[in-house]
Structure formats: structure tokens, C-alpha cells
Design an enzyme around this catalytic site. Structure first.
Site, PDB file in Angstrom:
ATOM      1  N   GLN A  29       5.061  39.234  29.595  1.00  0.00           N
ATOM      2  CA  GLN A  29       3.662  39.086  29.167  1.00  0.00           C
ATOM      3  C   GLN A  29       2.802  40.249  29.654  1.00  0.00           C
ATOM      4  OE1 GLN A  29       2.970  35.785  27.638  1.00  0.00           O
ATOM      5  NE2 GLN A  29       1.283  36.916  26.768  1.00  0.00           N
TER       6      GLN A  29
ATOM      7  N   ASN B 132       5.574  26.260  16.440  1.00  0.00           N
ATOM      8  CA  ASN B 132       4.374  27.011  16.081  1.00  0.00           C
ATOM      9  C   ASN B 132       4.704  28.407  15.535  1.00  0.00           C
ATOM     10  OD1 ASN B 132       2.353  29.219  17.380  1.00  0.00           O
ATOM     11  ND2 ASN B 132       1.228  27.502  16.518  1.00  0.00           N
TER      12      ASN B 132
ATOM     13  N   LYS C  82       2.118  33.497  33.425  1.00  0.00           N
ATOM     14  CA  LYS C  82       2.809  32.473  32.625  1.00  0.00           C
ATOM     15  C   LYS C  82       2.970  31.246  33.502  1.00  0.00           C
ATOM     16  CE  LYS C  82       4.675  31.996  28.484  1.00  0.00           C
ATOM     17  NZ  LYS C  82       4.400  32.608  27.188  1.00  0.00           N
TER      18      LYS C  82
ATOM     19  N   GLY D  25      -0.967  28.080  25.069  1.00  0.00           N
ATOM     20  CA  GLY D  25       0.220  27.267  24.793  1.00  0.00           C
ATOM     21  C   GLY D  25       1.491  28.103  24.779  1.00  0.00           C
ATOM     22  N   ASP D  26       2.616  27.428  24.758  1.00  0.00           N
ATOM     23  CA  ASP D  26       3.938  28.030  24.577  1.00  0.00           C
ATOM     24  C   ASP D  26       4.820  26.868  24.122  1.00  0.00           C
ATOM     25  OD1 ASP D  26       5.554  30.681  25.197  1.00  0.00           O
ATOM     26  OD2 ASP D  26       6.798  29.094  25.996  1.00  0.00           O
TER      27      ASP D  26
ATOM     28  N   LYS E   6       3.444  43.080  27.267  1.00  0.00           N
ATOM     29  CA  LYS E   6       2.944  42.690  25.939  1.00  0.00           C
ATOM     30  C   LYS E   6       1.418  42.777  25.881  1.00  0.00           C
ATOM     31  CE  LYS E   6       4.669  38.889  24.607  1.00  0.00           C
ATOM     32  NZ  LYS E   6       5.082  37.543  24.236  1.00  0.00           N
TER      33      LYS E   6
END
Ligand code: NDP
Length: 447
Positions: free
Chosen positions: A113, A243, A128, A167-168, A116
Site C-alpha cells: 500500500q 467488489n 493496512k 474496505g478490503d 501504491k
């Protein structure tokens, strides 16, 4: 891939200090294999020990989450938040509720992350979190009680300028709602910018739900453009049915591709005439059911229990379920069946030996770090709207997402070119992300 001597030493230290965390080792190794040439060009980054510092999370929080099921039985889950790197902005990254969640998985996700988020060029650091809670088969009330208990500890670590989860896997708008409700209740602050992925009626952003899947497809389109090609008529296989997968399928169909398969952890659905999105959404979003139910609504489709989705021939594969779901054997099958491109909707779904095989075969490969960054980028747009008490239209927000994905593609492609690995998006993404975070860390002093 082998590392040069200095990087080998750093990697050995990571192995020693973080035992039994194979996913974290894997993602660190992936970045270290790319950044050798950067250190030769920018010795100051080595001097400041940026790599050593970047591999060590700023803070790791582990906590007990007690909750009660509908029958009154008490359960104890384990919660995590790894605040990895805030050189570019508040920690930002999702929460995962899945029984396989452990510290090593959360650290791998937080490390990914960080790079990213840097690629998005937005002011967000990396983090995270999540829990080893399994939401499958749980009632709405049980999910709510779990989220409230999770937030009762988590709230003290959050803040719109500190740490902003989203979310994840296993965490969507419903869970964000329960988490936000509890945060607001404990703090007595309607601090919209503390969580993203909120509902449109209460501080959420248009396009956030669609953003990761849409963004992945925009990235794929840019990759194809470099070869004078487009998505029109391409046959695609998308793993997962959550998702990311659903909205990747939606955008692929909008751009003229045909998606013939998707999956969940129970098996794969093969629909040679194309997945019907309304029916898929009904099964997965409205009914929260298993993927086998889809074939009751689409009689042209077949369900293969525990079937391997990568055995289905396609031009483009979009792994969008979970880490290490596409192995070397799968990559070999895909190549043999004529697949010329893999783009990651999920985080690290392709094993390193599979990536190598795809690269050697000359297939286009889009790493998740870059390709699925549209979700977090749109989260940053949600924070921007929350901060200015504004809300933008769907069209405006989607245009912003599209332009961010185009920029991420450009920086990856240009960086790969500048470091003598043209067309290698793994190197491009790792180096560009590393340079942005590393330079900020140097500027901020010994942090
Ligand atoms: P969801 O929970 O919405 O969907 C996950 C899907 O993947 C489900 O179909 C699930 O099947 C399947 N899946 C999950 N774990 C496994 C497993 N161990 N084996 C097989 N199938 C599995 O999650 P998302 O779509 O949000 O996330 C998918 C991936 O994308 C993850 O890697 C996540 O980190 C990444 N990602 C997500 C972003 C987001 O905005 N949501 C942003 C960037 C990356 P089942 O229901 O049967 O478990």
C-alpha cells in the site's frame, strides 16, 4: 531473481526480524529485486538507509476483539492495524475481515500500500488492517456487533490526519457504516474523513465502490494502447466475485470486452456467452450468496465446483480475489491457451515464478500495486470531498479516476524506460513508488 550483495544483506535482516511471515517476505523481495539500479543512481537514498527504514513499519497494533454471536456465545478475534509509512500523508489502506488474516498478511498489504499510494501522487501514506474474523454465514446483527467491538479499540489510533482505513476483503459499505457509526458515537465527532468507502448518503464518494475494478480496467486499456491494441472483442477471465471483480467485469463489458468466467472460494462459473452482470450482482451483492447460485439465473453458464478458473482459455486474465491465487502452473496454462496479458485487480495474486514466466513469454503484466490503485486514489478523492464538504457527480469523479490511472500508467512506463527495463511495469511501479516515498523520507529527517 537474485539480489545484489547489499540488498541481500537487507533482505536477510528482514527474514530474521520477521519470522514466519512469507507474504511479507515475498513483497519485500519483489521490491528489492527492482531497486538495485536506483541505488546506483541515487546513493543518498542508500546513505540515509531508506530501504532498511521503509521495510520496518512505523507502528504495529494488535488487539483483542471480543464479540457475541446471536446465540449468546462469546468469540475472541484478533484485530490488526499496521501503520506502515506516513511520509506522504496519513496512513491509508483497507481493513480485511477474513480467517486467513494474520500479522504477516497485514504487513505485506501495508508494504504494498505504501508504494501504491505513492504512485497515485496523492497525499496519502500506507497502512493496512483487519481481523481474523470470518464474516461468512454471519447475520447482520453479528457483523454489526463485531464491527462495534473492533472500532471500540481501533478508534484511538485513527483520525483524518492520522490514519484513515477503508474496505478490503470482507469489508464493504455495510461494515464501513457500522465502523463509522461506532467511531462517531465514541468520539462525538462526525469526522467523515476518518474512513472511506462510506455510503453516498452519509459522506461517501461517487465511484468509490466501482473504483478499484474500473481503475484496473483503465490501466489495462493503457497497457494495450502501448501495443496499438484495445479491449474491444477481447475474451476475459476475472477471478473472484467481490467488489473488485464485479466492477472490473462491468467496465470490461462497457469497453467492449467479453468476460466469460468469474469465481469465489467455492468454485468457478463459466459463461461462454458472457457473464450477466445484473444476475451476478443479484447473487453476490443483494443475496450475499455463493457463486453456484448464479447458474440458476443464467442457464447458459456452468458451475465447476473447486474448478481452476485459469484453465479457461482467454486473451486477458484479471486475478481479483486474493494473494498467490495464480501460480506458475496457471500461468503456463494461460500462455498455452493464448493469453497475452495479465492485470492484477487483487494484491499480489500472481506468484513470483508465475510473473517471471509471463514476462519471459513476452505477455503484458500489470502489477496490482499500480493497476488496482484506483480504489485508494478514489478514497483520497472522498477525503478531499469530505474536507471541503462537497460532493461531486459520478461523471466528474470517474473522469478524475481515469486521469489518475492514465498518470499512474505513464509514470510506471516512463520509469521502466528510464531504468532500462522498458515494458516492465513491475520495475516501473516499484522504482517510481520507492523514489517518491524515499525522497519524502529524506526530506523529513530521520523519521
Ligand atoms: P471482496 O471480499 O469483496 O471479494 C473477494 C472475492 O475473492 C470473493 O469472491 C471471495 O470469495 C474471493 N476470495 C477471497 N479470499 C479467497 C481465497 N482465499 N480463495 C479463493 N477466493 C477467495 O474483496 P475485494 O473484492 O474488495 O478484494 C479482492 C482483492 O482486491 C484483495 O486482494 C484486495 O486486497 C484487493 N483490493 C481491494 C480493493 C478495494 O477497494 N476493495 C483495493 C485494492 C485492492 P468468497 O466470498 O468465497 O471468500
Amino acid at each position: 531473481m537474485t539480489l545484489d550483495e547489499k540488498l541481500e544483506g537487507i533482505y536477510d535482516d528482514v527474514l530474521r526480524r520477521n519470522p514466519a511471515e512469507p507474504e511479507f517476505h515475498q513483497t519485500v523481495h519483489d521490491v528489492l529485486t527492482s531497486i538495485g539500479p536506483v541505488l546506483a543512481k541515487h546513493p543518498d537514498l542508500a546513505e540515509h538507509k531508506i530501504i532498511e527504514r521503509i521495510c520496518e513499519p512505523e507502528r504495529q497494533i494488535i488487539f483483542r476483539v471480543p464479540w457475541q454471536d446471536d446465540a449468546g456465545e462469546v468469540h475472541i478475534s484478533r484485530g490488526f492495524r499496521v501503520e506502515f509509512n506516513a511520509a506522504l500523508g496519513p496512513y491509508k489502506g483497507g481493513l480485511r475481515f477474513h480467517p486467513s488474516t494474520n500479522l504477516g498478511v497485514v504487513k505485506f498489504l501495508g508494504f504494498e500500500q505504501t508504494f501504491k499510494n505513492a504512485l497515485t501522487a496523492m497525499p496519502i501514506g500506507g497502512g493496512k488492517g483487519g481481523a481474523d474474523f470470518d464474516p461468512k454465514g454471519r447475520s447482520d446483527d453479528e457483523i454489526m456487533r463485531f464491527c462495534q467491538s473492533f472500532m471500540t479499540e481501533m478508534y484511538r489510533h485513527l483520525g483524518e490526519y492520522t490514519d484513515v482505513p477503508a474496505g478490503d476483503i470482507g469489508v464493504g459499505e455495510r461494515e464501513i457504516g457500522y465502523l463509522f457509526g461506532q467511531y462517531r458515537r465514541i468520539t462525538n465527532r462526525y469526522e467523515s474523513g476518518v474512513l472511506t468507502g462510506k455510503g453516498i448518503g452519509w459522506g461517501g464518494s461517487q465511484v468509490r465502490t466501482e473504483a478499484t475494478g474500473y481503475g484496473t480496467v483503465f490501466f489495462a486499456r493503457e497497457m494495450l494502447r502501448t501495443r496499438g491494441d484495445d479491449l474491444g472483442g477481447k475474451t476475459c477471465v476475472v477471478s473472484g466475485a467481490g467488489n473488485v471483480a464485479i466492477y472490473a467485469i462491468e467496465k470490461l463489458e462497457q469497453l467492449g470486452a467479453r468476460v466469460i468466467a468469474c469465481s469465489d472460494s467455492s468454485g468457478a462459473v463459466h459463461a461462454p456467452r458472457g457473464i450477466r452482470l445484473d444476475e451476478l450482482k443479484q447473487v453476490k451483492l443483494s443475496e450475499r450468496g455463493r457463486i453456484a447460485r448464479y447458474v440458476e439465473l443464467d442457464r447458459d453458464a456452468t458451475f465447476v465446483e473447486h474448478g481452476n478458473i485459469w484453465d479457461i482459455p482467454c486473451d486477458l486474465a484479471v486475478p481479483s480475489a486474493t494473494q498467490n491465487e495464480l501460480t506458475r502452473r496457471d500461468a503456463a496454462t494461460l500462455l498455452r491457451n493464448g493469453c497475452t496479458m495479465v492485470v492484477e485487480g487483487a494484491n499480489m495474486p500472481t506468484t513470483p515464478d508465475a510473473v517471471r514466466l509471463l514476462e519471459e513469454a513476452g505477455a503484458l503484466f500489470g502489477p496490482g500495486k499500480a493497476a488496482n490503485a484506483g480504489g485508494v486514489a478514489t478514497s483520497a478523492l472522498e477525503m478531499q470531498q469530505n474536507a471541503s464538504r462537497d460532493s461531486w457527480t459520478f461523471e466528474h469523479t470517474e473522469r478524475r479516476l481515469e486521469s489518475i490511472m492514465t498518470s499512474i500508467h505513464r509514470i510506471c512506463a516512463e520509469t521502466a524506460e528510464a531504468y532500462a527495463t522498458p515494458g516492465n511495469y513491475v520495475c516501473g511501479a516499484n522504482i517510481a513508488g520507492f523514489l517518491r516515498v524515499g525522497r519524502a523520507m529524506v526530506a523529513l529527517g530521520l523519521v
